[in-house]
Design an enzyme around this catalytic site. Structure first.
Site, PDB file in Angstrom:
ATOM      1  N   TRP A 167       0.830  -1.221   0.000  1.00  0.00           N
ATOM      2  CA  TRP A 167       0.000   0.000   0.000  1.00  0.00           C
ATOM      3  C   TRP A 167       0.858   1.263   0.000  1.00  0.00           C
ATOM      4  O   TRP A 167       0.471   2.275  -0.586  1.00  0.00           O
ATOM      5  CB  TRP A 167      -0.997  -0.013   1.163  1.00  0.00           C
ATOM      6  CG  TRP A 167      -0.400   0.103   2.539  1.00  0.00           C
ATOM      7  CD1 TRP A 167       0.004  -0.920   3.345  1.00  0.00           C
ATOM      8  CD2 TRP A 167      -0.147   1.313   3.275  1.00  0.00           C
ATOM      9  NE1 TRP A 167       0.490  -0.436   4.535  1.00  0.00           N
ATOM     10  CE2 TRP A 167       0.406   0.932   4.525  1.00  0.00           C
ATOM     11  CE3 TRP A 167      -0.330   2.669   3.004  1.00  0.00           C
ATOM     12  CZ2 TRP A 167       0.780   1.872   5.488  1.00  0.00           C
ATOM     13  CZ3 TRP A 167       0.040   3.596   3.972  1.00  0.00           C
ATOM     14  CH2 TRP A 167       0.583   3.187   5.196  1.00  0.00           C
ATOM     15  N   PRO A 263       7.606   1.002  14.388  1.00  0.00           N
ATOM     16  CA  PRO A 263       6.582   1.509  13.479  1.00  0.00           C
ATOM     17  C   PRO A 263       5.574   0.398  13.177  1.00  0.00           C
ATOM     18  O   PRO A 263       5.864  -0.774  13.446  1.00  0.00           O
ATOM     19  CB  PRO A 263       7.391   1.843  12.228  1.00  0.00           C
ATOM     20  CG  PRO A 263       8.518   0.861  12.241  1.00  0.00           C
ATOM     21  CD  PRO A 263       8.842   0.621  13.694  1.00  0.00           C
ATOM     22  N   SER A 264       4.411   0.747  12.613  1.00  0.00           N
ATOM     23  CA  SER A 264       3.514  -0.353  12.234  1.00  0.00           C
ATOM     24  C   SER A 264       3.805  -0.840  10.814  1.00  0.00           C
ATOM     25  O   SER A 264       3.291  -1.874  10.413  1.00  0.00           O
ATOM     26  CB  SER A 264       2.044   0.025  12.426  1.00  0.00           C
ATOM     27  OG  SER A 264       1.787   1.275  11.877  1.00  0.00           O
ATOM     28  N   TYR A 266       7.350  -1.056   7.995  1.00  0.00           N
ATOM     29  CA  TYR A 266       8.792  -0.812   7.947  1.00  0.00           C
ATOM     30  C   TYR A 266       9.231  -0.132   6.652  1.00  0.00           C
ATOM     31  O   TYR A 266      10.016  -0.682   5.882  1.00  0.00           O
ATOM     32  CB  TYR A 266       9.557  -2.118   8.218  1.00  0.00           C
ATOM     33  CG  TYR A 266       9.362  -2.556   9.652  1.00  0.00           C
ATOM     34  CD1 TYR A 266      10.171  -2.059  10.666  1.00  0.00           C
ATOM     35  CD2 TYR A 266       8.334  -3.426  10.004  1.00  0.00           C
ATOM     36  CE1 TYR A 266       9.978  -2.417  11.992  1.00  0.00           C
ATOM     37  CE2 TYR A 266       8.131  -3.789  11.330  1.00  0.00           C
ATOM     38  CZ  TYR A 266       8.956  -3.275  12.313  1.00  0.00           C
ATOM     39  OH  TYR A 266       8.748  -3.618  13.624  1.00  0.00           O
ATOM     40  N   LEU A 268      10.214   4.029   6.047  1.00  0.00           N
ATOM     41  CA  LEU A 268      10.282   5.243   6.866  1.00  0.00           C
ATOM     42  C   LEU A 268       9.169   6.242   6.558  1.00  0.00           C
ATOM     43  O   LEU A 268       8.936   6.594   5.412  1.00  0.00           O
ATOM     44  CB  LEU A 268      11.637   5.943   6.717  1.00  0.00           C
ATOM     45  CG  LEU A 268      11.849   7.044   7.786  1.00  0.00           C
ATOM     46  CD1 LEU A 268      12.185   6.422   9.131  1.00  0.00           C
ATOM     47  CD2 LEU A 268      12.909   8.035   7.361  1.00  0.00           C
ATOM     48  N   HIS A 269       8.490   6.652   7.616  1.00  0.00           N
ATOM     49  CA  HIS A 269       7.403   7.638   7.491  1.00  0.00           C
ATOM     50  C   HIS A 269       7.375   8.492   8.748  1.00  0.00           C
ATOM     51  O   HIS A 269       7.833   8.073   9.804  1.00  0.00           O
ATOM     52  CB  HIS A 269       6.063   6.937   7.256  1.00  0.00           C
ATOM     53  CG  HIS A 269       5.679   5.972   8.347  1.00  0.00           C
ATOM     54  ND1 HIS A 269       6.212   4.699   8.443  1.00  0.00           N
ATOM     55  CD2 HIS A 269       4.836   6.106   9.381  1.00  0.00           C
ATOM     56  CE1 HIS A 269       5.697   4.098   9.486  1.00  0.00           C
ATOM     57  NE2 HIS A 269       4.858   4.923  10.094  1.00  0.00           N
ATOM     58  N   VAL A 270       6.838   9.707   8.587  1.00  0.00           N
ATOM     59  CA  VAL A 270       6.778  10.659   9.696  1.00  0.00           C
ATOM     60  C   VAL A 270       5.318  11.056   9.903  1.00  0.00           C
ATOM     61  O   VAL A 270       4.584  11.281   8.941  1.00  0.00           O
ATOM     62  CB  VAL A 270       7.638  11.913   9.382  1.00  0.00           C
ATOM     63  CG1 VAL A 270       7.488  12.953  10.486  1.00  0.00           C
ATOM     64  CG2 VAL A 270       9.106  11.523   9.189  1.00  0.00           C
TER      65      VAL A 270
HETATM   66  C1  DD3 Z   1      -2.959  -0.109   8.044  1.00  0.00           C
HETATM   67  C2  DD3 Z   1      -1.008   1.166   8.891  1.00  0.00           C
HETATM   68  C3  DD3 Z   1      -1.859   0.842   7.676  1.00  0.00           C
HETATM   69  C4  DD3 Z   1      -4.952  -1.898   8.772  1.00  0.00           C
HETATM   70  C5  DD3 Z   1      -5.169  -0.563   8.820  1.00  0.00           C
HETATM   71  C6  DD3 Z   1      -4.178   0.340   8.473  1.00  0.00           C
HETATM   72  N1  DD3 Z   1      -2.980   5.953   5.529  1.00  0.00           N
HETATM   73  C7  DD3 Z   1      -2.776   2.219   5.849  1.00  0.00           C
HETATM   74  C8  DD3 Z   1      -3.359   1.339   3.693  1.00  0.00           C
HETATM   75  C9  DD3 Z   1      -3.520   2.602   3.164  1.00  0.00           C
HETATM   76  C10 DD3 Z   1      -2.951   3.563   5.345  1.00  0.00           C
HETATM   77  C11 DD3 Z   1      -2.794   4.754   6.098  1.00  0.00           C
HETATM   78  C12 DD3 Z   1      -2.742  -1.458   8.002  1.00  0.00           C
HETATM   79  C13 DD3 Z   1      -2.988   1.147   5.012  1.00  0.00           C
HETATM   80 CL1  DD3 Z   1      -6.704   0.002   9.324  1.00  0.00          CL
HETATM   81  C14 DD3 Z   1      -3.732  -2.346   8.346  1.00  0.00           C
HETATM   82  O1  DD3 Z   1      -2.388   2.076   7.174  1.00  0.00           O
HETATM   83  C15 DD3 Z   1      -3.324   3.725   3.985  1.00  0.00           C
HETATM   84  N2  DD3 Z   1      -3.497   4.966   3.463  1.00  0.00           N
HETATM   85  N3  DD3 Z   1      -2.465   4.742   7.400  1.00  0.00           N
HETATM   86  C16 DD3 Z   1      -3.331   6.043   4.240  1.00  0.00           C
HETATM   87  N4  DD3 Z   1      -3.528   7.247   3.706  1.00  0.00           N
END
Ligand code: DD3
Length: 329
Positions: A167, A263-264, A266, A268-270
């Site tokens: 993603w 981080p959730s 891996y 790098l993001h801020v």
């Molecule tokens: C994630 C951390 C990840 C479940 C869930 C969230 N912002 C994302 C895909 C697109 C996004 C994020 C993984 C996953 Cl609920 C599993 O987050 C994303 N797009 N945090 C944006 N804009």
């Protein structure tokens, strides 16, 4: 007196910010509406709930596990804050049902028109076991990770798991969420994409939450950072704050800019969140202010490669098991 003046001032402040949002929402280039399910198809009408993973009366959300036509799914439902700019309409256009009246006190159930009564919904499908676990209510444990622990426990775990960041790559390659990008610096070394985290519905700046995802692909986390990355970090810090001021009229002094460790994902993001909004993961046990990270690297180029770092892990996290097996917990 002084208090109410301060309140007026902060309300004026808020008004200006909401104006900024309104302007943003009416911007035809934004495309937020067009991205919905065409024709209002409801994939959730086929959702079979198997468990409530967690819920919170205070946060007004519920996390569900279940199936959408034989595929595992996680569904997150969340009531959103009441927006100042729709309060007028809410009061005029709703039905009011009296619940009780006693002296000068009365309570009601206000039934809002459908368009003012939306519930933010997130669907993960197909969901892996890791997604399901992530949202299960869990006890946490603080881990103490020395540089040696990182090399012998954490790094092998991350490499073995190969968490998908598809993603993230989709965002960088404009294959997803391209219309949501707030700012991009395309430089391959110091560049990044800034966009709303999907925890934020962008309806009000009160809970503003954006993420800056760097174009460099080989930086897993804080642990990989050295003084070589200072130009990148300084660029994200400066241009990220500038872009948020431009778009949302929020100055840097209203922002909390930080990295998570662990981080959730891996890559790098801020995180950029509004000060005063207690974003999940903004506590001292997980958040590292970008300003501090920059200074630490200026003082010691290998700071994050050598220091002991602390972070919480949930009871069922595989990494916690590995720390236990290495007798580090
Ligand atoms: C994630 C951390 C990840 C479940 C869930 C969230 N912002 C994302 C895909 C697109 C996004 C994020 C993984 C996953 Cl609920 C599993 O987050 C994303 N797009 N945090 C944006 N804009």
């Amino acid at each position: 007196m002084a208090e109410s003046a301060a309140k007026r001032e902060s309300d004026g402040d808020k008004e200006a910010l909401n104006q900024g949002i309104k302007k943003m929402k009416s911007d035809p280039g934004n495309g937020a509406e067009a991205a919905g399910e065409p024709g209002g198809t409801n994939i959730l009408s086929a959702f079979q709930t198997s468990a409530v993973l967690s819920d919170s009366a205070r946060e007004k959300n519920i996390f569900l596990h279940g199936k959408i036509s034989s595929q595992d799914a996680v569904v997150i439902l969340e009531k959103t804050p009441i927006r100042e700019d729709v309060v007028e309409e809410l009061l005029r256009a709703s039905t009011l049902k009296l619940e009780m009246k006693n002296d000068i006190y009365s309570t009601y159930r206000l039934q809002a028109p459908a368009h003012l009564n939306e519930i933010k919904t997130t669907v993960v499908c197909p969901a892996t076991e890791k997604h399901v676990k992530k949202y299960q209510r869990q006890e946490s444990f603080l881990v103490e990770e020395t540089a040696e622990d990182y090399r012998s426990i954490t790094l092998p775990y991350i490499e073995k798991q190969r968490f998908s960041v598809q993603w993230v790559l989709n965002i960088l390659e404009k294959k997803a969420e391209a219309e949501r990008i707030v700012f991009e610096d395309p430089d391959p070394d110091v560049g990044f994409v800034l966009l709303p985290d999907f925890k934020w519905d962008q309806k009000q700046v009160d809970d503003l939450y954006l993420i800056a995802i760097v174009h460099q692909r080989d930086i897993k986390s804080l642990r990989d950072l050295t003084s070589d990355h200072l130009p990148l970090l300084q660029n994200v810090f400066r241009k990220g704050k500038d872009a948020i001021l431009q778009r949302y009229k929020l100055p840097a002094c209203k922002l909390r800019v930080y990295l998570h460790y662990q981080p959730s994902y891996y890559h790098l993001h801020v995180h950029f969140t509004r000060l005063g909004y207690e974003a999940p993961g903004c506590g001292v046990e997980r958040a590292h202010l970008l300003a501090d990270v920059i200074q630490n690297l200026q003082n010691h180029p290998e700071h994050y490669k050598t220091r002991t770092l602390y972070f919480p892990l949930r009871a069922d996290d595989g990494l916690l098991q590995n720390f236990k097996e290495a007798q580090r917990l």
